[in-house]
Scaffold this motif. Sequence first.
Motif, PDB file in Angstrom:
ATOM      1  N   UNK A  90     -19.621  -0.962 -25.333  1.00 33.09           N
ATOM      2  CA  UNK A  90     -19.092  -2.324 -25.206  1.00 33.09           C
ATOM      3  C   UNK A  90     -20.174  -3.323 -24.802  1.00 33.09           C
ATOM      4  N   UNK A  91     -21.233  -2.821 -24.144  1.00 34.88           N
ATOM      5  CA  UNK A  91     -22.318  -3.723 -23.697  1.00 34.88           C
ATOM      6  C   UNK A  91     -23.630  -3.000 -23.668  1.00 34.88           C
ATOM      7  N   UNK A  92     -24.679  -3.768 -23.843  1.00 32.03           N
ATOM      8  CA  UNK A  92     -26.018  -3.187 -23.966  1.00 32.03           C
ATOM      9  C   UNK A  92     -26.999  -4.156 -23.319  1.00 32.03           C
ATOM     10  N   UNK A  93     -27.863  -3.647 -22.447  1.00 29.79           N
ATOM     11  CA  UNK A  93     -28.938  -4.507 -21.923  1.00 29.79           C
ATOM     12  C   UNK A  93     -30.145  -3.637 -21.610  1.00 29.79           C
ATOM     13  N   UNK A  94     -31.337  -4.228 -21.575  1.00 29.46           N
ATOM     14  CA  UNK A  94     -32.518  -3.427 -21.249  1.00 29.46           C
ATOM     15  C   UNK A  94     -33.404  -4.174 -20.267  1.00 29.46           C
ATOM     16  N   UNK A  95     -34.018  -3.361 -19.391  1.00 27.15           N
ATOM     17  CA  UNK A  95     -34.879  -3.928 -18.344  1.00 27.15           C
ATOM     18  C   UNK A  95     -35.837  -2.831 -17.892  1.00 27.15           C
ATOM     19  N   UNK A  96     -37.100  -3.177 -17.823  1.00 29.13           N
ATOM     20  CA  UNK A  96     -38.098  -2.272 -17.246  1.00 29.13           C
ATOM     21  C   UNK A  96     -38.110  -0.878 -17.842  1.00 29.13           C
ATOM     22  N   UNK A  97     -38.071  -0.776 -19.153  1.00 31.11           N
ATOM     23  CA  UNK A  97     -38.182   0.534 -19.799  1.00 31.11           C
ATOM     24  C   UNK A  97     -36.894   1.337 -19.804  1.00 31.11           C
TER      25      UNK A  97
ATOM     26  N   UNK B 285     -26.196   1.175 -21.181  1.00 31.69           N
ATOM     27  CA  UNK B 285     -25.089   1.125 -22.147  1.00 31.69           C
ATOM     28  C   UNK B 285     -23.784   1.259 -21.368  1.00 31.69           C
ATOM     29  N   UNK B 286     -22.865   0.342 -21.603  1.00 35.63           N
ATOM     30  CA  UNK B 286     -21.544   0.479 -20.979  1.00 35.63           C
ATOM     31  C   UNK B 286     -20.510   0.759 -22.067  1.00 35.63           C
TER      32      UNK B 286
ATOM     33  N   UNK C 190     -33.855   5.895 -22.348  1.00 33.55           N
ATOM     34  CA  UNK C 190     -35.178   5.297 -22.583  1.00 33.55           C
ATOM     35  C   UNK C 190     -35.284   4.741 -23.994  1.00 33.55           C
ATOM     36  N   UNK C 191     -34.356   5.169 -24.860  1.00 38.51           N
ATOM     37  CA  UNK C 191     -34.298   4.593 -26.215  1.00 38.51           C
ATOM     38  C   UNK C 191     -32.862   4.667 -26.702  1.00 38.51           C
ATOM     39  N   UNK C 192     -32.460   3.674 -27.496  1.00 34.51           N
ATOM     40  CA  UNK C 192     -31.110   3.653 -28.086  1.00 34.51           C
ATOM     41  C   UNK C 192     -31.247   3.462 -29.587  1.00 34.51           C
ATOM     42  N   UNK C 193     -30.447   4.220 -30.349  1.00 32.05           N
ATOM     43  CA  UNK C 193     -30.353   3.985 -31.794  1.00 32.05           C
ATOM     44  C   UNK C 193     -28.960   3.437 -32.069  1.00 32.05           C
ATOM     45  N   UNK C 194     -28.891   2.238 -32.605  1.00 25.34           N
ATOM     46  CA  UNK C 194     -27.616   1.633 -32.995  1.00 25.34           C
ATOM     47  C   UNK C 194     -27.323   2.031 -34.429  1.00 25.34           C
TER      48      UNK C 194
ATOM     49  N   UNK D  12     -34.484  -0.642 -28.507  1.00 26.94           N
ATOM     50  CA  UNK D  12     -33.242  -0.455 -29.266  1.00 26.94           C
ATOM     51  C   UNK D  12     -33.543  -0.575 -30.757  1.00 26.94           C
ATOM     52  N   UNK D  13     -33.257   0.499 -31.494  1.00 26.64           N
ATOM     53  CA  UNK D  13     -33.493   0.518 -32.944  1.00 26.64           C
ATOM     54  C   UNK D  13     -32.155   0.431 -33.664  1.00 26.64           C
ATOM     55  N   UNK D  14     -32.158  -0.047 -34.904  1.00 24.02           N
ATOM     56  CA  UNK D  14     -30.931   0.014 -35.720  1.00 24.02           C
ATOM     57  C   UNK D  14     -31.219   0.808 -36.988  1.00 24.02           C
ATOM     58  N   UNK D  15     -30.185   1.527 -37.468  1.00 29.87           N
ATOM     59  CA  UNK D  15     -30.323   2.360 -38.671  1.00 29.87           C
ATOM     60  C   UNK D  15     -29.046   2.263 -39.505  1.00 29.87           C
ATOM     61  N   UNK D  16     -29.173   2.620 -40.785  1.00 32.70           N
ATOM     62  CA  UNK D  16     -28.006   2.656 -41.682  1.00 32.70           C
ATOM     63  C   UNK D  16     -27.371   1.289 -41.848  1.00 32.70           C
ATOM     64  N   UNK D  17     -26.035   1.282 -41.941  1.00 35.47           N
ATOM     65  CA  UNK D  17     -25.311   0.013 -42.133  1.00 35.47           C
ATOM     66  C   UNK D  17     -25.564  -0.966 -40.987  1.00 35.47           C
TER      67      UNK D  17
END
Length: 420
Positions: free
Chosen positions: A135-142, A146-147, A157-161, A277-282
């Motif tokens: 529902x929510x995403x934020x990043x700070x200091x490496x 994710x909520x 340490x990494x997110x794939x959307x 944060x990376x995005x892939x696919x659709x």
Amino acid sequence: MPPPAIPAPTPAPTRTPGTWDVIVVGAGPAGATAARVAAANGCETLLLERAVIPRYKTCGGGLVGASLAALPPGLPLNVLDTARLFTFTLNGRKECTRTSASPTCAMVHRSELDAALTEAACAAGATVRDGTALTRLEQQGGTVTVRTNRGDTFRARAVVGADGSAGRVARYVGVQCAQVDLALEVEAPVDARTAERWRGRLLMEWGPLPGSFGWVFPKGDVCTAGVVAARGNPAALRAYKEDFLRRQGLLGPPPLHDTGHLTRCRRPDSPLARGRVLVAGDAAALLDHWSREGISYALRSGNLAGHAAARIVAAAEEQEANAAADHYGRQVDDALGAEMRASGSLMNVFAHNPGLVHTALTHLPPVWRRLDAYIAGRTGVAEIMTTPLARAAAALGPRLPRPARHSPTVAPAVTPSPRR
Ligand SMILES: Cc1cc2nc3c(=O)[nH]c(=O)nc-3n(C[C@H](O)[C@H](O)[C@H](O)COP(=O)(O)OP(=O)(O)OC[C@H]3O[C@@H](n4cnc5c(N)ncnc54)[C@H](O)[C@@H]3O)c2cc1C
């Protein structure tokens, strides 16, 4: 002599509860692949899926050669039919059926394919939480936080959307689209006689709206059928769908599913990452502009994203993590950019003159042979668009007047995209 001392077991690396190396959002082909690859590269990986697996996905479920080649080896695949015959019509007229030299296009139920890919991610060591939506995403200091709708707070340490064409991660990253279409599709149950009529045969009809087409994909006792056109005139698209299904004799018993879904194609300069944060696919709007084939794009970008996420996790400094994310963008562009640009060019020709595409496919055997080779995975759209005929058509396409039957309220299928 005393027995040799048994060495104490190496303690498992301790992980703060709720902290992961990689979180992948969405368990479609892109997300399940990214999670499998990240886990196989030694990352503690969490795969979040909003729906309960197995879940229905609005999709033709047609796997072209490029998709089949990108599946993990040994994946159990329930192929319901393989298209040997391809029937083309121009808005229901000028029907012509071509035979594939090497039938490849495999028909599957997406619920089964995606569940098998998710199972492969689990087997590689990923943890899956279905029924859980970001529902929510934020990043700070490496660290990326994710909520979820279930009240969890996870850190990674990494997110794939990989949360699809209407996902939240794409909005966070700022994905920009050159083409947005609406697809309406049904899963129509068919009786034995109708099933026999469609067995091994796929229908593509070039439709009455700009850039539109209709399709029937055979799957034994079910046919997946639908229509797609530029978003902006849902009433006209619904009318086309009714007319198309009626003409194909698929308006009988109530469909098992009757749904709509957006398809999106990225602008060539659209971002593929924001920080960690990376995005892939659709979610990255990686899709063939013309055929709207997206499973191969999802599998290939998911694979690259899984490797890139593992590199971000291993990065000692923020600069190194940023370099890994940049590298991912370049890899996606190298692997898929030329195909997308070529399919955009083909779409321009098609949207302005579907009759030209139909005539070329049905009257010029080399044109069908090239499309057949593309379906089998022996060539790409980029290669097809370098042929003299395709180059001439591409040069002509945008200057051709729109046929009068096209609705003026429908947005152009392809809007000009800025040069890189
Ligand atoms: C009508 C139609 C027909 C198509 N036919 C074909 C075809 O025959 N062949 C082909 O190759 N391509 C086809 N495509 C394209 C193909 O369906 C997509 O390109 C493909 O599904 C992309 O895979 P993906 O993993 O990126 O996204 P998806 O398959 O959409 O998966 C995204 C996942 O993310 C989940 N999710 C969404 N939001 C959240 C959240 N907030 N938190 C957690 N999870 C979330 C969703 O539930 C979903 O499971 C078709 C598309 C449409 C619309």
